[in-house]
Design a protein around this motif. Structure first.
Motif, PDB file in Angstrom:
ATOM      1  N   MET A   1       4.160  14.852 -16.348  1.00 38.58           N
ATOM      2  CA  MET A   1       5.115  15.153 -15.289  1.00 38.58           C
ATOM      3  C   MET A   1       5.101  14.032 -14.251  1.00 38.58           C
ATOM      4  N   ARG A   2       6.240  13.804 -13.623  1.00 41.96           N
ATOM      5  CA  ARG A   2       6.310  12.854 -12.511  1.00 41.96           C
ATOM      6  C   ARG A   2       6.130  13.609 -11.200  1.00 41.96           C
ATOM      7  N   MET A   3       5.364  13.005 -10.279  1.00 48.14           N
ATOM      8  CA  MET A   3       5.139  13.650  -8.993  1.00 48.14           C
ATOM      9  C   MET A   3       4.871  12.599  -7.932  1.00 48.14           C
ATOM     10  N   VAL A   4       5.041  13.019  -6.665  1.00 43.96           N
ATOM     11  CA  VAL A   4       4.832  12.143  -5.512  1.00 43.96           C
ATOM     12  C   VAL A   4       3.760  12.768  -4.631  1.00 43.96           C
ATOM     13  N   VAL A   5       2.856  11.927  -4.115  1.00 42.43           N
ATOM     14  CA  VAL A   5       1.862  12.373  -3.134  1.00 42.43           C
ATOM     15  C   VAL A   5       2.168  11.673  -1.817  1.00 42.43           C
ATOM     16  N   LEU A   6       2.459  12.451  -0.790  1.00 45.45           N
ATOM     17  CA  LEU A   6       2.807  11.911   0.525  1.00 45.45           C
ATOM     18  C   LEU A   6       1.559  11.867   1.400  1.00 45.45           C
ATOM     19  N   GLY A   7       1.117  10.653   1.712  1.00 42.22           N
ATOM     20  CA  GLY A   7      -0.092  10.473   2.500  1.00 42.22           C
ATOM     21  C   GLY A   7      -1.270  10.154   1.601  1.00 42.22           C
ATOM     22  N   LEU A   8      -1.832   8.952   1.759  1.00 42.29           N
ATOM     23  CA  LEU A   8      -2.911   8.517   0.874  1.00 42.29           C
ATOM     24  C   LEU A   8      -4.202   8.267   1.647  1.00 42.29           C
ATOM     25  N   GLY A   9      -4.536   9.219   2.501  1.00 41.17           N
ATOM     26  CA  GLY A   9      -5.850   9.210   3.128  1.00 41.17           C
ATOM     27  C   GLY A   9      -6.873   9.744   2.157  1.00 41.17           C
ATOM     28  N   TYR A  10      -7.934  10.314   2.687  1.00 40.30           N
ATOM     29  CA  TYR A  10      -9.015  10.805   1.838  1.00 40.30           C
ATOM     30  C   TYR A  10      -8.503  11.814   0.808  1.00 40.30           C
ATOM     31  N   LEU A  11      -7.760  12.821   1.271  1.00 36.57           N
ATOM     32  CA  LEU A  11      -7.235  13.849   0.381  1.00 36.57           C
ATOM     33  C   LEU A  11      -6.184  13.286  -0.561  1.00 36.57           C
ATOM     34  N   GLY A  12      -5.194  12.584  -0.011  1.00 42.61           N
ATOM     35  CA  GLY A  12      -4.068  12.131  -0.819  1.00 42.61           C
ATOM     36  C   GLY A  12      -4.446  11.123  -1.880  1.00 42.61           C
ATOM     37  N   ALA A  13      -5.277  10.142  -1.531  1.00 48.14           N
ATOM     38  CA  ALA A  13      -5.683   9.134  -2.515  1.00 48.14           C
ATOM     39  C   ALA A  13      -6.466   9.773  -3.655  1.00 48.14           C
ATOM     40  N   THR A  14      -7.340  10.713  -3.309  1.00 48.20           N
ATOM     41  CA  THR A  14      -8.113  11.405  -4.344  1.00 48.20           C
ATOM     42  C   THR A  14      -7.194  12.217  -5.236  1.00 48.20           C
ATOM     43  N   HIS A  15      -6.281  12.955  -4.628  1.00 42.49           N
ATOM     44  CA  HIS A  15      -5.372  13.803  -5.418  1.00 42.49           C
ATOM     45  C   HIS A  15      -4.483  12.952  -6.322  1.00 42.49           C
ATOM     46  N   ALA A  16      -3.947  11.860  -5.778  1.00 40.89           N
ATOM     47  CA  ALA A  16      -3.065  11.004  -6.576  1.00 40.89           C
ATOM     48  C   ALA A  16      -3.789  10.429  -7.787  1.00 40.89           C
ATOM     49  N   ALA A  17      -4.997   9.904  -7.571  1.00 43.43           N
ATOM     50  CA  ALA A  17      -5.757   9.322  -8.688  1.00 43.43           C
ATOM     51  C   ALA A  17      -6.122  10.384  -9.713  1.00 43.43           C
ATOM     52  N   GLU A  30       2.382   5.823   1.300  1.00 43.60           N
ATOM     53  CA  GLU A  30       1.510   5.579   2.442  1.00 43.60           C
ATOM     54  C   GLU A  30       2.222   4.655   3.412  1.00 43.60           C
ATOM     55  N   VAL A  31       2.327   5.082   4.683  1.00 38.91           N
ATOM     56  CA  VAL A  31       3.107   4.317   5.657  1.00 38.91           C
ATOM     57  C   VAL A  31       2.256   3.329   6.440  1.00 38.91           C
ATOM     58  N   VAL A  32       0.935   3.428   6.376  1.00 38.09           N
ATOM     59  CA  VAL A  32       0.068   2.468   7.077  1.00 38.09           C
ATOM     60  C   VAL A  32      -0.081   1.223   6.202  1.00 38.09           C
ATOM     61  N   PRO A  33       0.427   0.066   6.646  1.00 35.28           N
ATOM     62  CA  PRO A  33       0.477  -1.117   5.772  1.00 35.28           C
ATOM     63  C   PRO A  33      -0.874  -1.548   5.222  1.00 35.28           C
ATOM     64  N   THR A  65       1.415   4.422  -8.850  1.00 31.42           N
ATOM     65  CA  THR A  65       2.094   3.360  -8.114  1.00 31.42           C
ATOM     66  C   THR A  65       2.044   3.694  -6.622  1.00 31.42           C
ATOM     67  N   ILE A  66       1.920   2.655  -5.810  1.00 30.83           N
ATOM     68  CA  ILE A  66       1.826   2.840  -4.361  1.00 30.83           C
ATOM     69  C   ILE A  66       3.066   2.257  -3.688  1.00 30.83           C
ATOM     70  N   SER A  67       3.608   2.979  -2.715  1.00 33.75           N
ATOM     71  CA  SER A  67       4.818   2.526  -2.013  1.00 33.75           C
ATOM     72  C   SER A  67       4.832   3.118  -0.604  1.00 33.75           C
ATOM     73  N   ASP A  68       5.799   2.641   0.196  1.00 28.85           N
ATOM     74  CA  ASP A  68       6.020   3.247   1.507  1.00 28.85           C
ATOM     75  C   ASP A  68       7.426   3.826   1.603  1.00 28.85           C
ATOM     76  N   VAL A  84      -1.086  14.827   4.088  1.00 32.25           N
ATOM     77  CA  VAL A  84      -1.316  14.090   5.331  1.00 32.25           C
ATOM     78  C   VAL A  84      -2.366  14.802   6.185  1.00 32.25           C
ATOM     79  N   GLY A  85      -2.857  14.114   7.204  1.00 33.94           N
ATOM     80  CA  GLY A  85      -3.891  14.669   8.057  1.00 33.94           C
ATOM     81  C   GLY A  85      -3.352  15.702   9.037  1.00 33.94           C
TER      82      GLY A  85
END
Length: 433
Positions: A1-17, A30-33, A65-68, A84-85
């Motif tokens: 399945m295709r999906m998007v994770v909004l926010g790649l902090g501690y929770l988001g990066a772990t969930h996405a991977a 992730e909006v923080v460059p 894949t990572i994007s903003d 997100v936090g």
């Protein structure tokens, strides 16, 4: 399945991977460059065992894949996780939901197909309903479903807890078709026996906040018993071991010591109290205020113990603090009890040197006025007292004789009840806990 994770902090990066590990195609937003660039290179901007290899593997494979770009997100998939936090508001106990709201505000107007938005972030009860109403207003001729799928991650074990969770919870509104989609997402996990609990969004939100409140209460309970044990000359570790054999109680989270910190338990129990007050149920959670008070008192008690072993005053003393992260196997120093104690001791006139295996950079950002060392031995050079405030294995296995050769006075305070008392006292140390 295709999906998007909004926010790649501690929770988001772990969930996405981990979603990529399950075989899905994942786009992380992730909006923080600086953070986005690091993740795009397959680098994790925080310490979490097992995650760097997982992230790098799926960045390289193309599964992640990572994007903003939210515009890219709405073209990529119809399933979106909000990760997100939700920090504590400044000057208030309430949760700051600006990042959750911003994700919905930016995403929904761009949608051109029906979509499912799954909340992972820890939020006050009623948030899913509010966001569902907001999504209905913002959506343009498309159906947008909001559901809540809370996370139950432990820092240091986040990959394990995502791929092999002890339960999955999904909160959906009446008439929702989200359950089938979520079952498909987590099929590899459900098929090996993970309980899958489907309920309404309010209940799902409360499962998460209630779990954190219970864990915080259990920690503060044994720390309150520790205060009584100290007054009575009893052994709180033996008490915890004995009551822990009771299946109704259990031994986990009954480790007396410096108390809890980090980015979850402190702010979550305060947000829970604030939300209960908004709902007219403040008295129901009034006990959590004492849970918080007990927890904060532990920090003051360690400072008092340090002053005692230093002869009644800290002015001009050299103090070694071993540990800065709020828990081992993490570099998270948010609301760190160890750094809070180090800061209090410094304010009373002592020279404080800190060492932590993983959290040095984060510590310097939060407490730049403290001194930092490159090893435990270096931190303890000429120390009048050594404080073990995070129970890293490296500190548990310290050689009492070797350390004794570099300090000025043989005083050690075990803030986590993690050391072998006999081993230290045999080497002449004044051991306090």
């Amino acid at each position: 399945m295709r999906m998007v994770v909004l926010g790649l902090g501690y929770l988001g990066a772990t969930h996405a991977a981990c979603m990529a590990e399950l075989g899905h195609e994942v786009l992380g937003i992730e909006v923080v460059p600086e953070k986005r660039d690091q993740l795009a290179r397959g680098e994790v901007p925080f310490y979490e065992p097992g995650l760097p290899d997982l992230l790098k593997r799926h960045i390289d494979s193309g599964k992640l894949t990572i994007s903003d770009s939210y515009a890219q997100a709405v073209e990529f998939a119809d399933v979106f996780f909000i990760a997100v936090g939700t920090p504590q508001k400044k000057g208030d106990y309430s949760a700051d939901l600006q990042y959750v709201d911003a994700a919905v505000d930016e995403l929904v107007p761009l949608l051109r197909r029906d979509a499912l938005i799954l909340g992972k972030s820890t939020v006050p009860v009623g948030t899913a309903q509010r966001l569902a109403d907001k999504a209905d207003e913002l959506a343009k001729d498309v159906a947008v479903e909001i559901a809540w799928n809370p996370e139950f991650l432990r820092e240091g074990f986040a990959v394990q807890d995502t791929l092999r969770p002890d339960r999955l919870v999904l909160g959906i509104f009446a008439g929702s078709r989200a359950e089938a989609t979520v079952r498909e997402i987590y099929e590899p996990i459900i098929s090996v026996g993970a309980p899958f609990i489907v309920t309404d969004p309010q209940t799902a939100e409360l499962v998460k906040t209630s779990a954190n409140a219970f864990l915080a209460t259990k920690i503060s309970f044994i720390n309150a018993i520790a205060e009584v044990c100290e007054a009575a000359g009893a052994d709180v570790k033996a008490v915890a071991d004995a009551i822990g054999y009771d299946a109704r109680i259990g031994r986990r989270f009954l480790n007396a010591g410096l108390g809890f910190g980090g980015g979850c338990l402190p702010k979550d129990i305060r947000a829970f109290m604030a939300r209960a007050g908004e709902l007219g149920a403040a008295e129901a959670l009034s006990f959590l205020r004492e849970v918080d008070n007990v927890n904060m008192r532990r920090r003051t008690r360690i400072v008092e113990l340090t002053r005692q072993v230093c002869g009644g005053a800290l002015l001009g003393k050299r103090i070694a603090v071993l540990g800065a992260a709020f828990k081992p196997e993490s570099d998270d120093v948010r609301d760190s009890p160890a750094l809070n104690v180090a800061g209090q001791i410094q304010l009373q006139g002592a020279s404080v040197t800190v060492y932590d295996p993983k959290a040095m950079d984060n510590s310097r950002k939060v407490f730049p006025t403290l001194d930092y060392a490159g090893s435990a031995i270096d931190a303890c050079e000429s120390a009048d007292a050594v404080l073990v405030l995070t129970e890293w294995d490296e500190f548990v296995s310290l050689d009492a004789r070797r350390l004794g050769s570099v300090v000025r006075s043989l005083n050690i305070i075990d803030g986590r009840n993690c050391l072998d008392r006999d081993a230290w006292e045999t080497q002449g140390w004044n051991y306090r806990t």
